[in-house]
Design an enzyme around this catalytic site. Sequence first.
Site, short mmCIF file in Angstrom:
data_model
loop_
_atom_site.label_atom_id
_atom_site.label_comp_id
_atom_site.label_asym_id
_atom_site.label_seq_id
_atom_site.Cartn_x
_atom_site.Cartn_y
_atom_site.Cartn_z
N ASP A 66 0.83 -1.26 -0.08
CA ASP A 66 0.07 -0.09 0.03
C ASP A 66 0.91 1.34 -0.07
O ASP A 66 1.50 1.72 1.06
CB ASP A 66 -0.82 -0.01 1.36
CG ASP A 66 -1.79 0.91 1.42
OD1 ASP A 66 -2.91 1.25 0.50
OD2 ASP A 66 -1.34 2.19 2.24
N TYR A 71 3.65 9.39 -0.43
CA TYR A 71 4.62 8.84 0.53
C TYR A 71 6.10 8.66 -0.20
O TYR A 71 7.03 8.86 0.57
CB TYR A 71 4.28 7.25 0.55
CG TYR A 71 2.92 7.18 1.14
CD1 TYR A 71 2.10 8.05 1.97
CD2 TYR A 71 2.53 5.80 1.24
CE1 TYR A 71 0.86 7.78 2.41
CE2 TYR A 71 1.29 5.49 1.94
CZ TYR A 71 0.67 6.46 2.32
OH TYR A 71 -0.70 5.98 3.04
N LYS A 96 -2.49 6.18 -4.44
CA LYS A 96 -3.66 6.81 -4.17
C LYS A 96 -3.36 8.37 -4.62
O LYS A 96 -2.14 8.94 -4.60
CB LYS A 96 -3.60 7.23 -2.75
CG LYS A 96 -3.38 5.82 -1.92
CD LYS A 96 -3.53 5.94 -0.22
CE LYS A 96 -3.47 4.85 0.40
NZ LYS A 96 -2.09 4.69 0.80
N HIS A 129 -7.37 9.72 -1.86
CA HIS A 129 -6.73 9.68 -0.52
C HIS A 129 -7.45 10.33 0.55
O HIS A 129 -7.53 9.82 1.46
CB HIS A 129 -5.44 10.06 -0.65
CG HIS A 129 -4.22 9.77 0.30
ND1 HIS A 129 -2.88 9.64 -0.02
CD2 HIS A 129 -4.39 9.43 1.54
CE1 HIS A 129 -2.28 9.23 1.13
NE2 HIS A 129 -3.15 8.87 2.20
N LEU A 209 -1.66 -0.58 13.99
CA LEU A 209 -0.84 -0.63 15.35
C LEU A 209 -0.93 0.49 16.07
O LEU A 209 0.05 0.72 16.85
CB LEU A 209 0.54 -1.15 14.95
CG LEU A 209 0.79 -2.40 14.01
CD1 LEU A 209 2.23 -2.57 13.57
CD2 LEU A 209 0.24 -3.77 14.68
N LYS A 249 2.79 -1.24 8.79
CA LYS A 249 3.86 -0.55 8.46
C LYS A 249 5.09 -0.99 9.09
O LYS A 249 5.19 -0.87 10.43
CB LYS A 249 3.85 1.05 7.98
CG LYS A 249 5.38 1.72 7.81
CD LYS A 249 6.21 2.05 9.01
CE LYS A 249 7.34 2.55 8.55
NZ LYS A 249 8.17 2.76 9.77
N SER A 250 6.20 -1.56 8.53
CA SER A 250 7.33 -1.69 9.35
C SER A 250 8.64 -1.65 8.16
O SER A 250 8.35 -2.16 7.04
CB SER A 250 7.43 -3.08 10.27
OG SER A 250 8.79 -3.18 10.88
N ARG A 255 9.95 -7.46 12.37
CA ARG A 255 8.60 -6.92 12.77
C ARG A 255 7.87 -7.19 11.50
O ARG A 255 6.59 -7.63 11.53
CB ARG A 255 8.60 -5.38 13.13
CG ARG A 255 9.08 -5.25 14.47
CD ARG A 255 9.35 -3.74 14.64
NE ARG A 255 9.57 -3.49 15.95
CZ ARG A 255 9.71 -2.07 16.40
NH1 ARG A 255 9.63 -0.82 15.64
NH2 ARG A 255 9.89 -1.84 17.68
N1 LIG Z 1 -4.93 6.40 3.83
C1 LIG Z 1 -4.38 7.20 4.72
O1 LIG Z 1 -4.71 8.51 4.88
C2 LIG Z 1 -3.39 6.37 5.64
C3 LIG Z 1 -2.74 7.14 6.64
C4 LIG Z 1 -1.87 6.47 7.46
C5 LIG Z 1 -1.45 5.07 7.18
N2 LIG Z 1 -1.95 4.63 5.99
C6 LIG Z 1 -1.27 3.44 5.43
O2 LIG Z 1 -1.44 2.46 6.66
C7 LIG Z 1 -0.13 1.97 7.05
C8 LIG Z 1 0.20 1.88 8.19
O3 LIG Z 1 -0.03 2.92 9.13
P1 LIG Z 1 0.94 3.69 9.98
O4 LIG Z 1 2.22 3.56 9.22
O5 LIG Z 1 0.32 4.95 10.23
O6 LIG Z 1 1.15 2.84 11.45
P2 LIG Z 1 1.12 1.45 12.06
O7 LIG Z 1 1.20 0.45 10.91
O8 LIG Z 1 -0.09 1.34 13.11
O9 LIG Z 1 2.54 1.58 12.93
C9 LIG Z 1 3.77 1.60 12.55
C10 LIG Z 1 4.74 1.92 13.70
O10 LIG Z 1 4.71 0.72 14.28
C11 LIG Z 1 5.95 0.06 14.41
N3 LIG Z 1 5.92 -1.08 14.29
C12 LIG Z 1 5.84 -2.02 13.08
N4 LIG Z 1 5.38 -3.39 13.50
C13 LIG Z 1 5.59 -3.22 14.66
C14 LIG Z 1 5.49 -4.59 15.91
N5 LIG Z 1 5.31 -5.81 15.45
N6 LIG Z 1 5.91 -4.17 16.89
C15 LIG Z 1 6.11 -2.90 17.59
N7 LIG Z 1 6.26 -1.91 16.64
C16 LIG Z 1 6.10 -2.09 15.35
C17 LIG Z 1 6.73 0.56 13.10
O11 LIG Z 1 8.14 0.88 13.48
P3 LIG Z 1 9.40 0.00 12.38
O12 LIG Z 1 9.36 0.64 11.14
O13 LIG Z 1 10.45 0.71 12.97
O14 LIG Z 1 9.07 -1.35 12.86
C18 LIG Z 1 5.99 2.21 13.01
O15 LIG Z 1 6.65 3.03 13.81
C19 LIG Z 1 0.83 3.04 6.37
O16 LIG Z 1 2.24 2.53 6.10
C20 LIG Z 1 -0.11 3.56 5.08
O17 LIG Z 1 0.24 2.37 4.12
C21 LIG Z 1 -2.97 5.15 5.22
#
Ligand SMILES: NC(=O)c1ccc[n+]([C@@H]2O[C@H](COP(=O)([O-])OP(=O)(O)OC[C@H]3O[C@@H](n4cnc5c(N)ncnc54)[C@H](OP(=O)(O)O)[C@@H]3O)[C@@H](O)[C@H]2O)c1
Length: 292
Positions: A66, A71, A96, A129, A209, A249-250, A255
């Site tokens: 995604d 990004y 997006k 988006h 997460l 996301k990681s 992870r």
């Molecule tokens: N459409 C939209 O408006 C929108 C907005 C926000 C996000 N998104 C999408 O959703 C995805 C995920 O959301 P997000 O990036 O906001 O947050 P998330 O996936 O909820 O959290 C990511 C954070 O958690 C850490 N993490 C990952 N796996 C872990 C684990 N197993 N244990 C502990 N910590 C962990 C990551 O660090 P490390 O990388 O260091 O592991 C990062 O700091 C985005 O990448 C994007 O594709 C879309």
Amino acid sequence: MIADSKGAVQGGAVRSGMTDLQSPSLPLLSGGSIPQLGLGVWQTPAGKVARQAVGEALRLGYRHVDTARIYGNEGDVGQAVRESGLPAGSVFVTTKLWNDDQGYDQALRAYDASLRRLGLDSVDLYLVHWPVARKRLDSWRALERLLDEKRVRAIGVSNFLVPHLEELLAHAHHPPAVNQIELSPFLQRRETVDLCRSKGIVVEAYSPLIHGQRLDHPTLVATAERAGRSVAQVLLRWNIQKGHVVLPKSTNPARIAENARIFDFTLDAAAMRELDGLEEGLVTGWDPAAQV
Ligand SMILES: NC(=O)c1ccc[n+]([C@@H]2O[C@H](COP(=O)([O-])OP(=O)(O)OC[C@H]3O[C@@H](n4cnc5c(N)ncnc54)[C@H](OP(=O)(O)O)[C@@H]3O)[C@@H](O)[C@H]2O)c1
């Protein structure tokens, strides 16, 4: 991605025998299906870090990435997919339309620019988006044209809540196949999820997460201990059992692997109820509730 011809429908989900992760796929309104687990790449730095994260995920069996124009890493996602050695079309790629590019002509141009950066002829899913006021319906008409001309496999929206969806559904020729919103036990958006479910729109959970903000919550820690899993796995599994797509996301290989091991255990009804009780309206990103 082209649906696996060997896939068999199981309880509304198509189980593909292709991935090591056994990630089920969910059927899309416009045809085809979407793997329930995808790698998110927001805040994944462009260049080597993004290519390595996507490459590692694909090596482990993820078949869904995604990304988004905003990004800044579409080029790296496309390169990592091409260099994975996987058959063309076997990875589901989402990108997006960013806010600056909304409007009919601008959206058509932005799609072509995203394809060029990705190095693809089409994407599996193109999302609006954000529900930008006065522009979102024109943007949607452009996406419908792309779908009618078979230049994209599916179209959808992101950050659309009930008022935005009702407006869109009243004007659309094609309903969105997907709505990508922030979703976790702490932010459940029940009315939006119920509306999507009633219309057959797949719900994708972003920031599943909680952007790392509640990983020490006592209820989550206790549930994870009982399940013999990590808190991250419990959070992802909660969304999976709700029938949503999850997009963790990681950039950390351990992870990325941990976040994929979510299809070999189940949260029982009591654990699901306990997590359901954590609602607190916690928005970690932007709140589309204020967007008219
Ligand atoms: N459409 C939209 O408006 C929108 C907005 C926000 C996000 N998104 C999408 O959703 C995805 C995920 O959301 P997000 O990036 O906001 O947050 P998330 O996936 O909820 O959290 C990511 C954070 O958690 C850490 N993490 C990952 N796996 C872990 C684990 N197993 N244990 C502990 N910590 C962990 C990551 O660090 P490390 O990388 O260091 O592991 C990062 O700091 C985005 O990448 C994007 O594709 C879309």
